[in-house]
Structure formats: structure tokens, C-alpha cells
Design an enzyme around this catalytic site. Structure first.
Site, PDB file in Angstrom:
ATOM      1  N   ASP A   1       7.380  14.481  -5.564  1.00 49.35           N
ATOM      2  CA  ASP A   1       7.766  14.649  -4.159  1.00 49.35           C
ATOM      3  C   ASP A   1       9.269  14.508  -3.940  1.00 49.35           C
ATOM      4  O   ASP A   1       9.993  14.027  -4.828  1.00 49.35           O
ATOM      5  CB  ASP A   1       7.037  13.625  -3.278  1.00 49.35           C
TER       6      ASP A   1
ATOM      7  N   GLU B   1       6.271   9.206  -4.231  1.00 44.93           N
ATOM      8  CA  GLU B   1       7.116   8.076  -4.634  1.00 44.93           C
ATOM      9  C   GLU B   1       7.969   7.592  -3.469  1.00 44.93           C
ATOM     10  O   GLU B   1       8.145   6.397  -3.253  1.00 44.93           O
ATOM     11  CB  GLU B   1       8.035   8.514  -5.789  1.00 44.93           C
TER      12      GLU B   1
HETATM   13 ZN   LIG Z   1      13.615   9.476  -6.684  1.00 48.82          ZN
END
Ligand SMILES: [Zn+2]
Length: 504
Positions: free
Chosen positions: A77, A143
Site C-alpha cells: 500500500d 502498512e
Molecule cells: Zn513505508
């Protein structure tokens, strides 16, 4: 394959994935694309319902027989930020890439080199023929909003005990520890009473602070507007009769607060005294922060609405409805509020070592509010040493108790503690010195990295994080150095060749 050509392929993959929307929480398409890419190359793929991927590639034919697997890790992401005047839909549109000299960026938006470059490196490792030990490529979802992909990933199929994370943004800086953290919300119930009608509303404002991310900027020792507000009120206490109606400061617990506002009630007869006291404490503060935060301003002024309201009510009637009087906290309660703000932990507590280059333990009193009959202070506590994080958290909890309040904590995430010795660190350092004729920086990062999550999930794992030069990550100014991306790709290949012949 010659490295020049392979670096071009890496850049080609980077451009390709930049055309696939992949904001946090929207990883389905990128996950599927890389899954298919791996399958087309006959690699084993595990994909879970959270859009995490584990891809395995056997050791190269020229790899030493005893070489153990290496985990290559990055996240799928990206942060979606755009300029106010940029029309862009991160859910559907491809990024518009622009190359300027040595840099690549995206027009008006984040580039997602954090962490697209890790995906591009991983894809070329899947596709090309290089010398390497068995590879376990772990690409996680989500993340950027709390590492939920990594937290939810089933790592039982991983056998690697060496991990290379490609989510660092400075060439030649190797990260060997990261902070864990916890958010701690102090809650102090407030007792209100009616304000004597002869008192007038005054606003005390603190502004002009530099602020910054509480992980990366905390070591700059800048001022915290919430803490300064406690300081200002403490300076007034006992010298002037004032009542407190509200306190507000900061926007996010992970940002050092740049502004704070207190609404007080003061007798007009004390206005001059208030002005003098405010100037006094402003001068003290400005002197203390002359270098770290030179533009701080502390001001007290009659609140605007009050000023106009006063004129109207004076004209209408000298009689005030008692129930319309403002509510302010009792003197006893005000004392506890000021005590709390005066002693609440804030700033750096420990550095990693005596060079004081990287912060080990810190806390940021990021958001202060009076609402719902409570004063709340939301703190972001960080440390790369678990017991230190716990101790600082305990201090805050106990302080909440001492001041007559309580505390709630949430968003606990794990640290990655610096290892006393590390073969992967030694390998990275020696390969870097051999290739570039200089010593790399080796440091900790005072923010969460997925290495923290993996260090707990996989158990004792020798880990390191590195990456090419990326500037302005998480902002529309994000840009990546192309020459650095190329160098760090060649460096990764050299490291993998070295690890292919290490039997640990
Ligand atoms: Zn990163």
C-alpha cells in the site's frame, strides 16, 4: 544479466505498478497483479484474505548448499496525499509520473516510492537470474494505517531467520531497530461552577511552533504547545485570580502540537497584570527555545465574541441572567489541571547510545481537549526497548491517577530492539564499504516499522532495513532519486550473492 539492464527493468516495474491504484485499504488489484506475476514465473504464492502475499523462489543454481532462506519484505500500500488544487482519484486513476533530472515524482500527489520501490525490486528478483539463497518475499497490505496486514499475516510458512526490509528512505543508512509504541489517553474529570458575572472572557493563544512528526522530529527538542500552555497557566497561578473555561491544543497524537488555546475568565481590573505576566512568561519561553523554535508567540487578549457580546448586553441591560453565566472549573480542579500539565512526561527520555544520534524512548503529549466534562491529553509513547515503553506508560498512568483522573491505552505496536550482534548487519556494512569505499550509517528509527511486528511473529530473526533516497514521503512532494534506486538495487544483488554463500 548486466546490472544496468536489470536496473532498467526495475524502473519499468516501478512505472507499471504506479498505474495500479494501491492506497491503504485498496490493495486488491495490486495484490492480484503481483500474485499473477509470480505465478507466471512458476513461483509458489500464498495470498491471504487481507491481501498479503508470500512468494517463494528457490535458491539460484550457484548458491551454496547450506544457505538458509532470506526474507525480502515491503508493503503493497501507499499513502494517498494530494495538493489542494490537484484533481485526483486514488481509487481509479494511475499516478502521473514526472521525471526531472535524477528524480521521479508524481504530479500533485504522493509517488508511492514508499513502498513501491520494494515491490519493483521484489518483482525483478522474481523475474531475473541472480545469485541468491532461497527467497521468501513478503509483501504486506495496509502498512501505512497501522501495519494491520503484517499483524494479521500467518507467518507459519516462513522458514527464513534473516530478513531484509526495503522500507528505509536514505541511501547508505541501515536501520537496525525501530520503536514500538502505545497511545495513552489521560482523562481528568472536571468539576465546573458558575463564573462570577464580573469576570470577562480572555483567550490565551500559543502559536508559531515548528511542530513535526513526533517520531522523527522529537529529537530536535522543539516546544510542545500543550506543555507550554501548562507552563503559562502555572506562571499565572497565585499571581492573578483567573478561571479556566477550556483548553485545546494539537491535532494528532503523533504530531508535536504547534498551537494551543486556553479560554480564561479574568476581572477587567486585572487585564494589565495579565498582560505583564503573559509577556514575562513569553520572554522566558522564547529565550529557552531561541534556537529550536524561534517563532513562538504567547498572547492574551479579550475574546472577540465576548467583546462584542459585552457591548450588546451593556446596551440592552445591566442585569444578566445568572444561568447564562459561563461555566469554569473550580479552583481545586484548576490546580490539578495545572499540576498535570506541569509534570506530564513529554519529549526524549533516552537515546540509543551516548552519541545521541537516534532516540530510543520518547513521548508526545499531542492532543489536549476539554470536552464532555473532561480534560483529555492523548500521548504517543515510543521506545525500541519494550520495558522502557512500559515504564514511561506506567508513569503517565500513575500521573493520571495522582491527579484524580484515569487512563485508557490503545494502538499498542511492537518494537524491534537493536541486536548486540548481527551477521546481516555485518554483511550489509562490509558489502557497502567494498562497493562505495565508505562506511554506511547504522541507526535506529524512532517510529514503527513492520520489522517490529515480524520480530515478534517469527521469533529471533536477524533483520535490517534499507532503501534508496526518497524525499518527502507521505506528502505530494515525494520524490525518489533514480540513480540511488539503481545503486541500492545493485547493492541488494551484491548482498544476496554474499548471503548465498553464508551458511547461517
Ligand atoms: Zn513505508
Amino acid at each position: 544479466m548486466d546490472n544496468n539492464n536489470s536496473a532498467e527493468k526495475v524502473l519499468g516495474y516501478f512505472k507499471k505498478i504506479s498505474s495500479i491504484p494501491r492506497g491503504s485499504g485498496n490493495e486488491g488489484e495490486i495484490c492480484e497483479y503481483i500474485e499473477n506475476f509470480a505465478k507466471e514465473r512458476n513461483l509458489s504464492v500464498y495470498r491471504d484474505e487481507h491481501f498479503n502475499l508470500i512468494i517463494k523462489k528457490p535458491a539460484s543454481a550457484d548458491c551454496g548448499n547450506d544457505a538458509k532462506p532470506v526474507i525480502i519484505q515491503g508493503h503493497l500500500d501507499m499513502v494517498c496525499e494530494k495538493n489542494a488544487d490537484t484533481e485526483f482519484d486514488f481509487k481509479t486513476q494511475p499516478l502521473k509520473l514526472i521525471t526531472e533530472g535524477d528524480f521521479i515524482r508524481a504530479s500533485g500527489t504522493t509517488l508511492g516510492a514508499d513502498n513501491g520501490i520494494a515491490l519493483a525490486y521484489a518483482m525483478e528478483l522474481m523475474d531475473g537470474n541472480y545469485t541468491h539463497p532461497p527467497l521468501e518475499i513478503v509483501l504486506t497490505a495496509d502498512e501505512e494505517t497501522g501495519m494491520t496486514g503484517a499483524l494479521l499475516l500467518d507467518t507459519s510458512s516462513l522458514s527464513g531467520k534473516r530478513l531484509i526490509n526495503i522500507d528505509e528512505e536514505t541511501e547508505g543508512n541501515f536501520v537496525v531497530s525501530c520503536a514500538g509504541g502505545v497511545k495513552s489517553l489521560v482523562r481528568l474529570p472536571l468539576i465546573f461552577e458558575e463564573t462570577p458575572p464580573e469576570l470577562t472572557e480572555v483567550t490565551v493563544s500559543i502559536k508559531g511552533l515548528k511542530g513535526g512528526h513526533s517520531g522523527f522530529a522529537i529529537k530536535k527538542q522543539r516546544a510542545n504547545a500543550n506543555i507550554l500552555m501548562g507552563r503559562v497557566l502555572n506562571h499565572l497561578l497565585g499571581k492573578i485570580d483567573f478561571r479556566l473555561a477550556s483548553l485545546n491544543g494539537g491535532l494528532k497524537d503523533n504530531a508535536i502540537p504547534r498551537e494551543a488555546v486556553a479560554v480564561l475568565y479574568v476581572s477587567p481590573a486585572d487585564f494589565d497584570k495579565l498582560a505583564v505576566l503573559t509577556r514575562e512568561i513569553a520572554q522566558i519561553i522564547k529565550h529557552e527555545y531561541e534556537y529550536e523554535d524561534p517563532d513562538i508567540s504567547v498572547e492574551a487578549a479579550v475574546s472577540k465574541e465576548e467583546a462584542s457580546g459585552k457591548a450588546i448586553s451593556n446596551a440592552a441591560s445591566s442585569e444578566k441572567n445568572a444561568s447564562s453565566n459561563a461555566q469554569t472549573v473550580t479552583a481545586e480542579c484548576l490546580g490539578r489541571v495545572i499540576s498535570l500539565l506541569t509534570v506530564i512526561p513529554n519529549g526524549v527520555y533516552f537515546y540509543d547510545d551516548e552519541t545521541a544520534k537516534s532516540v530510543q524512548t520518547s513521548t508526545n503529549a499531542g492532543v489536549m481537549r476539554t470536552e464532555g466534562g473532561e480534560l483529555t491529553i492523548q500521548n504517543a509513547v515510543r521506545s525500541s526497548v519494550l520495558s522502557r515503553k512500559q515504564l514511561l506508560h506506567e508513569k503517565i498512568k500513575n500521573l493520571a491517577k495522582l491527579s484524580g483522573g484515569y487512563e485508557n491505552s490503545f494502538s499498542d505496536y511492537p518494537e524491534w530492539e537493536r541486536a548486540a550482534s548481527s551477521k546481516i548487519r555485518d554483511t550489509f556494512t562490509s558489502v557497502y564499504a567494498r562497493m562505495y569505499g565508505k562506511k554506511p550509517e547504522v541507526s535506529g528509527v524512532h517510529a514503527g516499522l513492520e520489522c517490529g511486528v515480524f520480530s515478534k511473529k517469527i521469533g529471533s530473526t536477524d533483520m535490517i532495513a534499507f532503501g534508496p533516497d526518497i524525499f518527502g514521503a507521505h506528502t505530494p512532494d515525494e520524490k525518489m532519486s533514480l540513480s540511488s534506486a539503481k545503486r541500492m538495487w545493485e547493492f541488494l544483488l551484491a548482498v544476496l550473492a554474499e548471503l548465498a554463500n553464508l551458511d547461517t
